[in-house]
Design a protein around this motif. Structure first.
Motif, mmCIF file in Angstrom:
data_model
loop_
_atom_site.group_PDB
_atom_site.id
_atom_site.type_symbol
_atom_site.label_atom_id
_atom_site.label_comp_id
_atom_site.label_asym_id
_atom_site.label_seq_id
_atom_site.Cartn_x
_atom_site.Cartn_y
_atom_site.Cartn_z
ATOM 1 N N ASP A 24 40.408 38.324 44.168
ATOM 2 C CA ASP A 24 39.088 38.084 44.745
ATOM 3 C C ASP A 24 38.830 36.590 44.930
ATOM 4 N N ARG A 63 33.519 45.529 43.195
ATOM 5 C CA ARG A 63 34.210 44.299 43.584
ATOM 6 C C ARG A 63 34.518 44.298 45.077
ATOM 7 N N TRP A 74 42.841 41.547 39.561
ATOM 8 C CA TRP A 74 41.929 41.658 40.712
ATOM 9 C C TRP A 74 40.980 40.463 40.792
ATOM 10 N N LEU A 81 33.213 41.509 47.875
ATOM 11 C CA LEU A 81 34.051 40.815 48.849
ATOM 12 C C LEU A 81 33.479 40.955 50.257
#
Length: 427
Positions: A172, A222, A168, A226
């Motif tokens: 990102d 997270r 991840w 974003l």
């Protein structure tokens, strides 16, 4: 589990929207002396061809059985089927649209035990139809969540394509870099709770029946980061404008899209019709929690619920064998090839099925796309339990509260845990 296909009287296909009563109730199973007509529930028949494809293919093998497709509104499917079953006019074969409602039908005494319907080795999703060791349905399709990406936008931003090694953190970073390059948003994440919670449950190797949802926190943190960075459309904007994932990815507003494999057929169709832009795309394994499950020599962890067929417990006894034979066929590798040809991800697969799937005009042809579609440790999003639907409703409230910014992550999770304990209760 090898299926022994009993010779069944076969099937002609008649699509109809009328409702047909199912008689019989508790009659013992028997063999019909003449032609058999079975009703099969479905939705959006004009745009969901899998029901007709399975019916046609089974008819070729069994020309004396007629299947009448009974169409229900897709948005109210489970409610309407439940009402028909209660009224004694339900379909003979019930398509299980959502796994979380299997126990609703089963506890209502509306599903037949189909444990004797044998399935091919390695079929995905079969356990989702088991309650206390008894099978009340069989899977015919098993979608999984993967990462769609736009190669043209990656090229324009000077970014390397996903290669199967991504965590991840890599995702990102790519989303932010593409956004910074100014070619498009780096990613689009749809509003569904699945897009956060499904991955968290699968990759943390737990499920929503645990009652402890602290493992969601890092995944929400997270996603919020974003949104704050502008690397993806925020939840409130997506909700207010009722954005579609097809529109955001298909018209190149976003370079990446976590989505289920069902979108492959849709994207191919929309590019052919002009509804989506013409660009080269691929699919990759969904980013992973850590490097232990990345790379094409490992098995990526993802999630996805199966879609399956059950038999109405009140079916006429003379129809039972034909109905069981249809279930066995629908789950077979033979049927899987027919489904693959129309861009459906079947529950059973082998090299021939994979080849048929990627032979569809417009499908990606690279090795990583094939790997992502055919390889994965696929966890169910909705464990089979009579508590799942109620828990998911609470977790959906939590999802909206967090991503809308109305409630901090830790507080929203704590409130959801309290609601599940008080309103649902877990053993």
């Amino acid at each position: 589990m090898k299926r022994k296909f009993a010779a069944a009287a076969g099937m002609a296909v008649v699509a109809t929207l009328s409702l047909a009563a199912c008689g019989g109730g508790s009659e013992p199973a028997q063999t019909a002396d003449g032609p058999v007509t079975l009703t099969l529930s479905g939705w959006s028949l004009d745009t969901t061809p899998e029901f007709q494809v399975l019916a046609d293919a089974f008819h070729e093998k069994n020309p004396d059985v007629t299947i009448e497709l009974k169409q229900y509104d897709a948005a109210e499917y489970n409610t309407l089927v439940t009402a028909d079953l209660a009224a004694g006019v339900g379909p003979d074969i019930i398509t299980q649209k959502e796994v979380k409602f299997v126990t609703t039908f089963q506890e209502g005494g509306q599903l037949m035990d189909v444990s004797d319907v044998e399935l091919p080795d390695g079929v995905g999703g079969a356990s989702s139809y088991e309650v206390d060791g008894t099978a009340y349905g069989v899977p015919y399709r098993q979608d999984r969540w993967v990462l769609f990406y736009n190669k043209a936008l990656f090229d324009a931003a000077g970014q390397e394509y996903p290669d199967g090694s991504w965590t991840w953190e890599d995702y990102d970073a790519a989303a932010e870099a593409i956004t910074t390059a100014g070619v498009a948003k780096g990613a689009y994440q749809h509003r569904w709770q699945s897009t956060v919670q499904g991955f968290a449950s699968a990759q943390e190797d737990t499920d929503v029946l645990s009652g402890d949802y602290g493992y969601f926190a890092d995944y929400y943190d997270r996603v919020l980061a974003l949104q704050d960075a502008g690397a993806q459309v925020d939840f409130n904007t997506s909700t207010a404008n009722q954005l579609t994932y097809q529109g955001e990815f298909g018209t190149q507003k976003a370079a990446m899209l976590p989505m289920g494999t069902w979108y492959v057929a849709t994207l191919i169709s929309q590019q052919a019709s002009g509804e989506a832009n013409d660009f080269e795309w691929g699919i990759a394994p969904i980013p992973q929690l850590d490097a232990s499950t990345t790379g094409m020599d490992n098995t990526p962890v993802t999630f996805g619920d199966p879609t399956g067929f059950s038999i109405n417990a009140n079916i006429d006894g003379a129809k039972v064998q034909a109905a069981k034979d249809f279930l066995a066929y629908a789950a077979s590798l033979e049927a899987a090839e027919e489904l693959a040809k129309i861009g459906i991800t079947p529950a059973a697969s082998n090299d021939a099925v994979t080849e048929a799937y990627f032979a569809v005009d417009g499908a990606p042809t690279d090795e990583l796309s094939t790997f992502a579609w055919s390889t994965g440790d696929v966890h169910p999003e909705n464990p089979t339990s009579n508590k799942t639907a109620a828990i998911q409703n609470i977790l959906n409230d939590m999802h909206s509260a967090i991503l809308s910014g109305s409630t901090p992550v830790e507080q929203a999770i704590s409130e959801a845990e309290d609601r599940v304990a008080n309103e649902v209760g877990l053993d």
